[in-house]
Motif scaffolding. Sequence first.
Motif, short mmCIF file in Angstrom:
data_model
loop_
_atom_site.label_atom_id
_atom_site.label_comp_id
_atom_site.label_asym_id
_atom_site.label_seq_id
_atom_site.Cartn_x
_atom_site.Cartn_y
_atom_site.Cartn_z
N ARG A 141 0.82 -1.22 0.00
CA ARG A 141 0.00 0.00 0.00
C ARG A 141 0.85 1.27 0.00
NH1 ARG A 141 -4.38 -0.92 4.71
NH2 ARG A 141 -2.46 -1.33 5.87
N GLN A 142 2.18 1.12 0.01
CA GLN A 142 3.11 2.24 -0.09
C GLN A 142 3.05 3.18 1.10
OE1 GLN A 142 4.65 2.88 -3.78
NE2 GLN A 142 4.33 0.69 -3.41
N ASP A 143 2.51 2.71 2.24
CA ASP A 143 2.36 3.60 3.39
C ASP A 143 3.23 3.20 4.57
OD1 ASP A 143 1.02 1.28 3.97
OD2 ASP A 143 -0.76 2.26 4.80
#
Length: 228
Positions: A141-143
């Motif tokens: 989720r790239q978070d």
Amino acid sequence: GELAAVQLRANDNKDRWIATVNPAAGKLDSRHRLHDRTWINWLFNDFGWLPDGQSLWYMSEESGYSHFYTLALNSKKPRALTQGEFEVMDPAVSADGRYAYVLSNREHPSAYDIYRLDIQSGELSALTQMRGVEDFSLSPRQDQLLIRWSASYTPAQLSVLDLNQSAAGPRQITDTRCDEYRALSWQQPQIIGVPSSHGVGPIWSKFYPPQGQFQGPRPIVLFVHGAG
């Protein structure tokens, strides 16, 4: 989707090429060549496409240190996004192409941390101050970043960094040390630079001075590359 990017190397390990292949035209175009008269260091040879599909990113030691470069397909001049007497390695490019997360020892040759590189501006910002990051992984989720780190007397552990609240720092999620081990009082090493007889800068080393009072010559134990 019309081109593929490939890496080629010479059998003597003195040359590396990054090229694009056009299968329809049966054409291979060299985009970058790295030459070293001694040996190519294969730790710093990551490469790939930026999400726009019109530019390549790659690592190169052509300056003497591993740095991050981009190259637009319509240009023959690469752009060095990082530069200086430090290493950049193991990049993870975000899905939107805005950032590259990298491992770097910009602060000190012995201190590895995670940095965020703005691919548009070239700004390199430290995300951790752990001074012992071994590797990391960007979440789907790239978070978040999953971080593996260690210290002189701490075996490798895992921490998680929330990229939306990076100022809060990483959250440690493992500690494999037993209570008895944690209770021990360890002598912390001094990080010193031993001058090189070849004039290539210091050889960074851990130094453990003798504890207590000693007179006269003292024996030393010297470990080089892990061998006594």
